[in-house]
Design a protein around this motif. Structure first.
Motif, short mmCIF file in Angstrom:
data_model
loop_
_atom_site.label_atom_id
_atom_site.label_comp_id
_atom_site.label_asym_id
_atom_site.label_seq_id
_atom_site.Cartn_x
_atom_site.Cartn_y
_atom_site.Cartn_z
N MET A 54 -32.93 3.85 11.04
CA MET A 54 -33.14 5.06 10.25
C MET A 54 -33.57 6.20 11.17
O MET A 54 -34.45 6.01 12.01
N LYS A 57 -37.48 11.03 9.74
CA LYS A 57 -37.43 11.78 8.49
C LYS A 57 -38.60 12.76 8.45
O LYS A 57 -39.67 12.47 9.01
N TYR A 58 -38.38 13.87 7.80
CA TYR A 58 -39.41 14.91 7.74
C TYR A 58 -39.73 15.24 6.29
O TYR A 58 -38.86 15.18 5.43
N ASP A 75 -34.84 14.51 2.20
CA ASP A 75 -34.11 13.30 2.56
C ASP A 75 -34.62 12.10 1.77
O ASP A 75 -35.64 12.19 1.09
N PHE A 76 -33.90 11.00 1.92
CA PHE A 76 -34.40 9.72 1.39
C PHE A 76 -35.47 9.22 2.35
O PHE A 76 -35.24 9.13 3.55
N ILE A 77 -36.66 8.92 1.83
CA ILE A 77 -37.73 8.44 2.72
C ILE A 77 -38.34 7.15 2.18
O ILE A 77 -38.32 6.89 0.98
N MET A 78 -38.84 6.36 3.12
CA MET A 78 -39.53 5.12 2.79
C MET A 78 -40.99 5.28 3.21
O MET A 78 -41.27 5.52 4.38
N LEU A 79 -41.87 5.15 2.23
CA LEU A 79 -43.30 5.32 2.53
C LEU A 79 -44.01 3.99 2.41
O LEU A 79 -43.74 3.23 1.48
N PHE B 55 -42.79 -0.89 0.68
CA PHE B 55 -42.45 0.54 0.68
C PHE B 55 -42.34 1.11 -0.72
O PHE B 55 -42.01 0.42 -1.67
N GLU B 56 -42.56 2.40 -0.76
CA GLU B 56 -42.17 3.18 -1.93
C GLU B 56 -41.03 4.08 -1.47
O GLU B 56 -41.04 4.54 -0.34
N ARG B 58 -38.55 7.43 -1.88
CA ARG B 58 -38.39 8.78 -2.44
C ARG B 58 -36.97 9.25 -2.11
O ARG B 58 -36.54 9.14 -0.98
N GLY B 59 -36.27 9.75 -3.11
CA GLY B 59 -34.91 10.23 -2.86
C GLY B 59 -33.90 9.34 -3.55
O GLY B 59 -34.23 8.26 -4.04
N ASP B 148 -28.55 10.88 1.47
CA ASP B 148 -28.42 9.95 2.59
C ASP B 148 -27.52 8.78 2.22
O ASP B 148 -27.46 8.36 1.07
N PHE B 158 -29.25 3.77 7.79
CA PHE B 158 -29.40 4.97 6.97
C PHE B 158 -28.87 6.17 7.77
O PHE B 158 -29.20 6.33 8.94
N TYR B 241 -24.89 2.16 13.67
CA TYR B 241 -25.85 3.24 13.88
C TYR B 241 -25.48 4.08 15.10
O TYR B 241 -25.51 5.30 15.06
#
Lengths: 217, 276
Positions: A54, A57-58, A75-79, B55-56, B58-59, B148, B158, B241
């Motif tokens: 990956m 990401k920002y 963007d799509f992010i994983m936290l 993970f959580e 977002r997006g 993405d 990704f 990638y």
């Protein structure tokens, strides 16, 4: 008379167990964090997991007292599920006791180490180990064993001795490999179940870099 | 030669099978979009299931780029099969209707005739891939928007939206070379077999075997690198990638070489054989 003294000592010791206090240094750190009414910062996220590629990401991280930390990005992010609780609100959500584990060093910093043991079944962690830099009044490392999501080890780096918020956060956790690659999601669709079983869970890391931090007290 | 090519283009544009090919391509596209619309979220959930504990997210990963990638995967089988059936028909229908005999009674060079068939087949293939690509990009972005792209290839990869767009465009370009190869093969099979049904069956078998051989390890590096079936997946390499450009160029050039060889074989057989 001897029996009376024995009973007195026993009652006194039982009383001290029931009223076990939260570590004073932790309270000082918590009070310092509570002085933050809100903060905003730009955030950069990098993932280090063997089976995930990956790009960086920002996004933007926002916190307001009484609310949970919010991260937004185009963007799509994983936290990570843990590691963004810089104000310790999640840890303090339910009652716990602390146990002093002495001193240890983390990245050359002499730290006081304590265990947090929740006293409420509602708590989502079973035990947490906290490394506190008591001189700078801040946490530099934590290991939180959650009940459902495994162990999260968080390491926090600060720009200088006075900063209250870290500029770099490293969160380490256990993560299982992907088990079900889908037929149409790539050309390599064979599932090596034996290899996956042998691999078990791997450790993954996510690096969060904060910049342009704006704190309101 | 140019007049022969014009004549071939005119014939194709008037044949109903051309419309069938276009309709088949759009139907495949429609099916992928429909299944993604109704099942896409579940598919993404399943793919990321193992990461949910840590993970959580977002997006939105169910976006136009993923849909385009899913449709792009029809280059494995559906699109080449349709192309092989239609393109072999360019010649077999001439044998069936005996129009080839009429043509050969004219002062027409056999080499020019068959060469014009190959050229028009290649142009037709490129046109079909172009229509597929343009309609896919347009419909997917219109309905599902940007975002993405996630692809499972040597792990979960990704790609940011603009990077995904670049990779998808190049994958279609690279895939068109693979489609040209299958089209040329089908026309050569038509030269050899003449009969439409036999050609369709052999072309389908060729495509199936080619897909099966792609995954087969021959325990020989030279065969694994140079055998034709190992060259038909170059377009997928855009979703590693780190894009292995040299591998993609090598595979595409070699596959073009194979296409030329197959074309020469077809031309030689056609020239030497009596039309009767």
């Amino acid at each position: 008379m001897k029996r009376f003294y024995f009973l007195l000592v026993l009652l006194a010791s039982l009383n001290s167990i029931n009223s076990q206090e939260i570590d004073s240094d932790l309270i000082i750190i918590k009070q310092r964090m509570d002085s933050i009414k809100s903060y905003e910062a730009q955030i950069k996220l990098d993932v280090d997991i063997s089976f995930i590629n990956m790009p960086s990401k920002y996004g933007k991280v926002k916190y307001r007292q009484g609310e949970s930390t919010k991260v937004t990005s185009q963007d799509f992010i994983m936290l990570p599920k843990r590691g963004l609780d810089l104000t310790l609100n999640e840890l303090f959500q339910h009652p716990f006791i602390t146990v002093d584990r002495g001193e240890d060093t983390h990245k050359g910093v002499n730290c006081k180490v304590i265990n947090l043991i929740p006293t409420s079944s509602k708590s989502d962690f079973s035990i947490a180990t906290i490394f506190m830099d008591t001189k700078a009044k801040r946490i530099v490392k934590s290991e939180i064993s959650t009940k459902m999501e495994g162990v999260f080890t968080t390491s926090l780096d600060y720009n200088n001795i006075v900063d209250v918020l870290p500029t770099a956060i490293e969160v380490e956790f256990a993560v299982n490999s992907i088990k079900i690659p889908l037929r149409f999601l790539g050309k390599e669709t064979e599932v090596d179940r034996k290899a996956i079983k042998e691999e078990g869970s791997k450790s993954g890391k996510i690096f969060l870099t904060l910049s342009e931090v704006q704190i309101a007290r | 030669m140019i007049s022969l090519i014009r004549s071939e283009i005119y014939k194709i544009s008037k044949q109903s099978k051309t419309l069938y090919a276009l309709a088949a391509i759009l139907i495949i596209e429609g099916f992928v979009i429909m299944s993604a619309y109704y099942q896409g979220a579940g598919i993404i959930d399943l793919l990321l299931d193992n990461l949910k504990d840590s993970f959580e997210f977002r997006g939105n990963l169910l976006n136009g780029n993923l849909i385009i990638y899913l449709i792009l995967n029809s280059l494995w089988f559906h699109v080449p099969l349709i192309l092989m059936i239609i393109i072999s028909g360019f010649l077999t229908s001439e044998y069936k209707d005996k129009t080839i005999e009429t043509v050969m009674l004219q002062p027409v060079n056999k080499l020019d005739f068959i060469l014009s068939k190959y050229i028009v087949s290649i142009v037709f293939t490129l046109l079909i891939v172009l229509i597929l690509a343009v309609s896919t990009f347009f419909i997917s972005y219109w309905i599902f928007g940007y975002g993405d792209l996630v692809v499972y290839l040597d792990g979960l990869n990704f790609f940011k939206s603009d990077d995904a767009f670049y990779r998808l465009i190049n994958a279609f370009l690279s895939g068109s070379i693979t489609m040209i190869f299958f089209s040329v093969v089908s026309l050569t099979l038509a030269v050899i077999l003449k009969d439409a049904t036999k050609t369709w069956i052999v072309a389908a078998i060729f495509l199936i075997c080619s897909n099966l051989l792609l995954k087969m390890d021959f325990n020989n590096d030279i065969v694994n690198e140079l055998f034709f079936s190992k060259l038909t997946d170059s377009w997928q390499y855009f979703f590693y990638y780190e894009i292995p450009y040299s591998t993609i160029y090598f595979k595409n050039l070699l596959l073009l070489g194979y296409s030329i060889v197959v074309m020469i074989i077809g031309i030689l057989i056609f020239k030497r054989r009596d039309i009767q």
